[in-house]
Scaffold this motif. Structure first.
Motif, PDB file in Angstrom:
ATOM      1  N   ALA A  63       0.831  -1.207   0.000  1.00  0.00           N
ATOM      2  CA  ALA A  63       0.000   0.000   0.000  1.00  0.00           C
ATOM      3  C   ALA A  63       0.864   1.254   0.000  1.00  0.00           C
ATOM      4  CB  ALA A  63      -0.935  -0.008   1.204  1.00  0.00           C
ATOM      5  N   ALA A  64       1.943   1.233   0.786  1.00  0.00           N
ATOM      6  CA  ALA A  64       2.838   2.392   0.850  1.00  0.00           C
ATOM      7  C   ALA A  64       3.536   2.622  -0.486  1.00  0.00           C
ATOM      8  CB  ALA A  64       3.868   2.192   1.956  1.00  0.00           C
ATOM      9  N   GLU A  65       3.998   1.534  -1.105  1.00  0.00           N
ATOM     10  CA  GLU A  65       4.703   1.647  -2.385  1.00  0.00           C
ATOM     11  C   GLU A  65       3.776   2.192  -3.471  1.00  0.00           C
ATOM     12  OE1 GLU A  65       7.664   1.464  -5.258  1.00  0.00           O
ATOM     13  OE2 GLU A  65       7.786   1.337  -3.067  1.00  0.00           O
ATOM     14  N   LYS A  66       2.520   1.763  -3.457  1.00  0.00           N
ATOM     15  CA  LYS A  66       1.556   2.266  -4.439  1.00  0.00           C
ATOM     16  C   LYS A  66       1.287   3.758  -4.261  1.00  0.00           C
ATOM     17  CE  LYS A  66      -1.309  -1.858  -5.251  1.00  0.00           C
ATOM     18  NZ  LYS A  66      -2.655  -2.437  -5.028  1.00  0.00           N
ATOM     19  N   THR A  67       1.194   4.175  -3.002  1.00  0.00           N
ATOM     20  CA  THR A  67       0.682   5.512  -2.719  1.00  0.00           C
ATOM     21  C   THR A  67       1.736   6.608  -2.803  1.00  0.00           C
ATOM     22  OG1 THR A  67      -0.900   4.449  -1.218  1.00  0.00           O
ATOM     23  CG2 THR A  67      -0.733   6.840  -1.096  1.00  0.00           C
ATOM     24  N   ILE A  68       2.974   6.329  -2.365  1.00  0.00           N
ATOM     25  CA  ILE A  68       3.972   7.404  -2.297  1.00  0.00           C
ATOM     26  C   ILE A  68       4.259   8.014  -3.665  1.00  0.00           C
ATOM     27  CG2 ILE A  68       5.085   6.604  -0.190  1.00  0.00           C
ATOM     28  CD1 ILE A  68       7.272   5.346  -1.884  1.00  0.00           C
ATOM     29  N   HIS A  69       4.091   7.243  -4.734  1.00  0.00           N
ATOM     30  CA  HIS A  69       4.349   7.770  -6.076  1.00  0.00           C
ATOM     31  C   HIS A  69       3.173   8.605  -6.585  1.00  0.00           C
ATOM     32  CE1 HIS A  69       7.970   5.403  -6.272  1.00  0.00           C
ATOM     33  NE2 HIS A  69       7.286   4.295  -6.024  1.00  0.00           N
ATOM     34  N   ASN A  70       2.027   8.502  -5.900  1.00  0.00           N
ATOM     35  CA  ASN A  70       0.828   9.210  -6.336  1.00  0.00           C
ATOM     36  C   ASN A  70       0.521  10.439  -5.479  1.00  0.00           C
ATOM     37  OD1 ASN A  70       0.592   7.016  -8.079  1.00  0.00           O
ATOM     38  ND2 ASN A  70      -0.793   5.918  -6.709  1.00  0.00           N
ATOM     39  N   VAL A  71       1.321  10.666  -4.454  1.00  0.00           N
ATOM     40  CA  VAL A  71       1.144  11.836  -3.595  1.00  0.00           C
ATOM     41  C   VAL A  71       2.211  12.862  -3.939  1.00  0.00           C
ATOM     42  CG1 VAL A  71       1.203  12.685  -1.212  1.00  0.00           C
ATOM     43  CG2 VAL A  71       0.056  10.536  -1.740  1.00  0.00           C
ATOM     44  N   TRP A 179      -7.299  -0.751   9.563  1.00  0.00           N
ATOM     45  CA  TRP A 179      -5.975  -0.151   9.401  1.00  0.00           C
ATOM     46  C   TRP A 179      -5.967   0.792   8.205  1.00  0.00           C
ATOM     47  CZ3 TRP A 179      -2.075  -0.010  12.679  1.00  0.00           C
ATOM     48  CH2 TRP A 179      -1.964  -1.009  13.655  1.00  0.00           C
ATOM     49  N   VAL A 180      -5.300   1.937   8.357  1.00  0.00           N
ATOM     50  CA  VAL A 180      -5.177   2.915   7.278  1.00  0.00           C
ATOM     51  C   VAL A 180      -3.769   3.514   7.289  1.00  0.00           C
ATOM     52  CG1 VAL A 180      -7.609   3.545   7.122  1.00  0.00           C
ATOM     53  CG2 VAL A 180      -6.139   4.705   8.780  1.00  0.00           C
ATOM     54  N   LEU A 181      -3.378   4.072   6.155  1.00  0.00           N
ATOM     55  CA  LEU A 181      -2.102   4.777   6.028  1.00  0.00           C
ATOM     56  C   LEU A 181      -2.359   6.221   5.623  1.00  0.00           C
ATOM     57  CD1 LEU A 181       0.108   2.253   3.986  1.00  0.00           C
ATOM     58  CD2 LEU A 181      -0.106   2.461   6.455  1.00  0.00           C
ATOM     59  N   ASN A 188       7.616  19.509   5.111  1.00  0.00           N
ATOM     60  CA  ASN A 188       8.406  19.399   3.876  1.00  0.00           C
ATOM     61  C   ASN A 188       9.217  18.109   3.790  1.00  0.00           C
ATOM     62  OD1 ASN A 188       7.663  21.702   2.403  1.00  0.00           O
ATOM     63  ND2 ASN A 188       8.989  22.996   3.652  1.00  0.00           N
ATOM     64  N   LEU A 189       8.887  17.126   4.618  1.00  0.00           N
ATOM     65  CA  LEU A 189       9.526  15.813   4.520  1.00  0.00           C
ATOM     66  C   LEU A 189       8.716  14.986   3.535  1.00  0.00           C
ATOM     67  CD1 LEU A 189      10.124  15.201   8.327  1.00  0.00           C
ATOM     68  CD2 LEU A 189      11.800  15.966   6.648  1.00  0.00           C
ATOM     69  N   THR A 190       9.227  14.826   2.312  1.00  0.00           N
ATOM     70  CA  THR A 190       8.440  14.203   1.246  1.00  0.00           C
ATOM     71  C   THR A 190       8.245  12.713   1.488  1.00  0.00           C
ATOM     72  OG1 THR A 190      10.450  13.845  -0.060  1.00  0.00           O
ATOM     73  CG2 THR A 190       9.216  15.880  -0.455  1.00  0.00           C
ATOM     74  N   SER A 191       7.163  12.208   0.910  1.00  0.00           N
ATOM     75  CA  SER A 191       6.848  10.775   0.899  1.00  0.00           C
ATOM     76  C   SER A 191       6.877  10.161   2.298  1.00  0.00           C
ATOM     77  CB  SER A 191       7.827  10.020  -0.011  1.00  0.00           C
ATOM     78  OG  SER A 191       7.837  10.583  -1.299  1.00  0.00           O
ATOM     79  N   THR A 192       6.195  10.791   3.220  1.00  0.00           N
ATOM     80  CA  THR A 192       6.127  10.276   4.589  1.00  0.00           C
ATOM     81  C   THR A 192       4.875   9.421   4.755  1.00  0.00           C
ATOM     82  OG1 THR A 192       7.316  12.167   5.495  1.00  0.00           O
ATOM     83  CG2 THR A 192       5.960  10.914   7.022  1.00  0.00           C
ATOM     84  N   VAL A 193       5.056   8.225   5.310  1.00  0.00           N
ATOM     85  CA  VAL A 193       3.956   7.288   5.512  1.00  0.00           C
ATOM     86  C   VAL A 193       3.784   7.015   6.999  1.00  0.00           C
ATOM     87  CG1 VAL A 193       3.047   4.990   4.986  1.00  0.00           C
ATOM     88  CG2 VAL A 193       4.451   6.189   3.293  1.00  0.00           C
ATOM     89  N   THR A 194       2.559   7.167   7.501  1.00  0.00           N
ATOM     90  CA  THR A 194       2.246   6.810   8.882  1.00  0.00           C
ATOM     91  C   THR A 194       1.041   5.891   8.883  1.00  0.00           C
ATOM     92  OG1 THR A 194       0.871   8.796   9.149  1.00  0.00           O
ATOM     93  CG2 THR A 194       3.164   8.946   9.875  1.00  0.00           C
ATOM     94  N   ALA A 195       0.931   5.069   9.918  1.00  0.00           N
ATOM     95  CA  ALA A 195      -0.151   4.089   9.997  1.00  0.00           C
ATOM     96  C   ALA A 195      -0.994   4.317  11.239  1.00  0.00           C
ATOM     97  CB  ALA A 195       0.422   2.668  10.013  1.00  0.00           C
ATOM     98  N   GLY A 196      -2.246   3.926  11.155  1.00  0.00           N
ATOM     99  CA  GLY A 196      -3.143   4.008  12.297  1.00  0.00           C
ATOM    100  C   GLY A 196      -4.414   3.252  11.977  1.00  0.00           C
ATOM    101  N   ILE A 197      -5.438   3.484  12.761  1.00  0.00           N
ATOM    102  CA  ILE A 197      -6.724   2.858  12.503  1.00  0.00           C
ATOM    103  C   ILE A 197      -7.796   3.936  12.347  1.00  0.00           C
ATOM    104  CG2 ILE A 197      -6.155   0.747  13.762  1.00  0.00           C
ATOM    105  CD1 ILE A 197      -7.954   1.864  16.057  1.00  0.00           C
ATOM    106  N   VAL A 198      -8.922   3.557  11.779  1.00  0.00           N
ATOM    107  CA  VAL A 198     -10.070   4.445  11.729  1.00  0.00           C
ATOM    108  C   VAL A 198     -10.657   4.514  13.129  1.00  0.00           C
ATOM    109  CG1 VAL A 198     -12.390   4.785  10.791  1.00  0.00           C
ATOM    110  CG2 VAL A 198     -10.564   3.945   9.311  1.00  0.00           C
ATOM    111  N   SER A 199     -10.632   5.706  13.715  1.00  0.00           N
ATOM    112  CA  SER A 199     -11.104   5.884  15.091  1.00  0.00           C
ATOM    113  C   SER A 199     -12.607   6.127  15.148  1.00  0.00           C
ATOM    114  CB  SER A 199     -10.383   7.066  15.749  1.00  0.00           C
ATOM    115  OG  SER A 199      -8.985   6.899  15.692  1.00  0.00           O
ATOM    116  N   ALA A 200     -13.152   6.794  14.150  1.00  0.00           N
ATOM    117  CA  ALA A 200     -14.585   7.092  14.107  1.00  0.00           C
ATOM    118  C   ALA A 200     -14.945   7.541  12.704  1.00  0.00           C
ATOM    119  CB  ALA A 200     -14.939   8.178  15.124  1.00  0.00           C
ATOM    120  N   LYS A 201     -16.233   7.520  12.398  1.00  0.00           N
ATOM    121  CA  LYS A 201     -16.742   8.008  11.121  1.00  0.00           C
ATOM    122  C   LYS A 201     -17.789   9.084  11.363  1.00  0.00           C
ATOM    123  CE  LYS A 201     -17.697   4.987   7.938  1.00  0.00           C
ATOM    124  NZ  LYS A 201     -18.315   3.821   7.258  1.00  0.00           N
ATOM    125  N   ALA A 202     -18.058   9.862  10.328  1.00  0.00           N
ATOM    126  CA  ALA A 202     -19.098  10.904  10.371  1.00  0.00           C
ATOM    127  C   ALA A 202     -18.883  11.880  11.508  1.00  0.00           C
ATOM    128  CB  ALA A 202     -20.485  10.269  10.474  1.00  0.00           C
TER     129      ALA A 202
END
Length: 466
Positions: A63-71, A179-181, A188-202
């Motif tokens: 997931a990280a490899e896919k996303t960092i090139h698209n951000v 789980w989400v990233l 200004n730190l490029t291509s930074t990835v952090t992980a966590g969970i969905v805590s709440a919606k709406a």
């Protein structure tokens, strides 16, 4: 020999005690047995999903490899002229010093031909917008359109090659605890990835009731704004927008605009040049224990209808005061943010199935969403809305848009003179309604001047250049 006999006896007794203890504690109906009828349910060893941070259980690398090139990194350059009132007064000096301000944030590539979504506050007031891809290539971006209420902006760059992009996931299917990233450019730190969970919606952090954020505990800091919130497959579920913090840095709460809402806004901006907002046509509030007790009803979740708008889709479908909406299509409605969040993914004339409770009975009715007569747009810090019948009668006109509010700091001093005025034309083009004005203004850059003809509150025609 006597010692040997003693040791043998002790050994035998120990074995008997051990076996007996096992039978009492762990065997069928033993104290720790799963079959013991004690009123406490004990989960089996195979119960539930495996969770943890080991690579055997969960792997974020794809997931990280896919996303960092698209951000992308978004650089906002704005310029303003600072004058010296003393020199102007005494010497007639009309010049000023130009100051350049630079802001940064993130954006997400959503198409191979260079469309990028970010936050409105990341590019607000920009004279120039510079985009830097993960491969360090830079481009000048064009602002296609914005939605200040949901804090979304759409940009476009012209790249010679096809770009890698992120696909949209269905944010309504996101589950709390998933789980989400978060991917972006904090500090200004490029291509930074952090992980966590969905805590709440709406989550609704505003009094307008229009917001419906996904809350996560993934670390998000200044510069992450406009970046991607993705699931473990690298699919976009939200646009990171804000944090809740007393210090301005991450303390455990971050919020993202759900991908379904962002996608609808983007499609509107591409197709119509503005955001098309439909309305259900009901007023009221969400239920809870206290509200339900005051209303004398048993239901403690849902949206309680206190008023139905005349000629709206809700009225035409037979909804009335006292009805409790519990579902829109397949989306459960427990709070006002649930309701507004789902409606924000729809357009005028879309039809939805409304499940509601009336007199203890559950009913379902189709409702066609109405056009929001209070639709508004914003340009250069001026929020505009359609005029109503009273305005038309008062000023004897059949077209125009009203200045609803002033948000620009440069124009705040003229707030009382401008608010309530009705714009008749922009650059000699008749301002027939908000939709037409929004399309016209979206073709203008933030730095381009426009000539506006308007009627002030006294009925006088005035002309200004902004």
């Amino acid at each position: 020999m006597k010692k040997f006999s003693t040791l043998l006896l002790v050994s035998l007794l120990s074995g008997v005690v051990t076996l007996g203890a096992y039978k009492v504690l762990f065997d069928t109906n033993g104290y720790f047995s799963n079959e013991r009828n004690s009123g406490i349910t004990v989960a089996s060893n195979s119960y539930g999903k495996r969770v943890g941070l080991s690579s055997e259980v969960l792997d974020f690398t794809d997931a990280a490899e896919k996303t960092i090139h698209n951000v992308v990194h978004v650089k906002n350059v704005s310029r303003r002229t600072v004058s010296n009132p003393i020199l102007e007064y005494f010497y007639g000096y009309k010049g000023g010093q130009t100051q350049e301000q630079v802001g940064t944030g993130s954006g997400v590539i959503i198409s191979e031909d260079g469309y990028i979504v970010t936050n409105n506050h990341v590019v607000k007031g920009a004279s120039e917008i510079e985009i830097t891809l993960n491969n360090k290539k830079t481009y000048t971006a064009k602002l296609i359109g914005t939605d200040s209420k949901m804090d979304i902006a759409l940009l476009k760059i012209d790249a010679k090659e096809k770009l890698s992009y992120t696909v949209f996931a269905n944010s309504d299917s996101v589950k709390v605890g998933e789980w989400v990233l978060a991917v972006g450019n904090p500090y200004n730190l490029t291509s930074t990835v952090t992980a966590g969970i969905v805590s709440a919606k709406a989550r609704d952090l505003d009094t307008s009731g229009i917001q419906s954020f996904i809350q996560t505990d993934a670390a998000v800091n200044p510069g992450n704004s406009g970046g991607a919130l993705v699931n473990t497959r690298g699919e976009l579920i939200g646009i990171n927008t804000m944090i809740s913090s007393m210090t301005g840095s991450y303390v455990g709460y971050s919020f993202a605009v759900p991908s379904n809402i962002a996608r609808k806004i983007i499609e509107d901006l591409m197709e119509f040049g503005n955001v098309q907002r439909g309305i259900l046509g009901v007023e009221g509030g969400e239920l809870n224990g206290i509200a339900s007790k005051e209303l004398g009803i048993a239901q403690t979740e849902g949206f309680y209808i206190n008023k139905v708008t005349q000629n709206s889709g809700a009225e035409k479908s037979g909804l009335s005061k006292g009805d409790i909406i519990i579902k829109l299509d397949e989306q459960n409605i427990a709070t006002f943010a649930d309701l507004s969040g789902y409606i924000n993914t729809k357009r005028p004339n879309d039809k939805i199935q409304v499940t509601y409770i009336r007199d203890g009975k559950t009913k379902i009715v189709p409702v066609t969403l109405s056009k929001n007569e209070f639709f508004s747009t914003e340009f250069k810090g001026i929020e505009l809305e359609n005029i109503d019948a009273a305005d038309k009668k008062k000023f004897k006109i059949d077209y125009g848009v009203k200045i609803k509010s002033i948000t620009s700091e440069n124009l705040k001093q003229y707030d009382s003179e401008l608010r309530g005025n009705i714009i008749l034309s922009i650059d000699n083009v008749k301002a027939t309604n908000i939709e037409m004005v929004s399309k016209l203004l979206n073709k203008k850059g933030e730095n381009q001047t426009v000539r506006i003809e308007m009627i002030n509150k006294n009925g006088e025609i005035i002309r200004v250049i902004i």
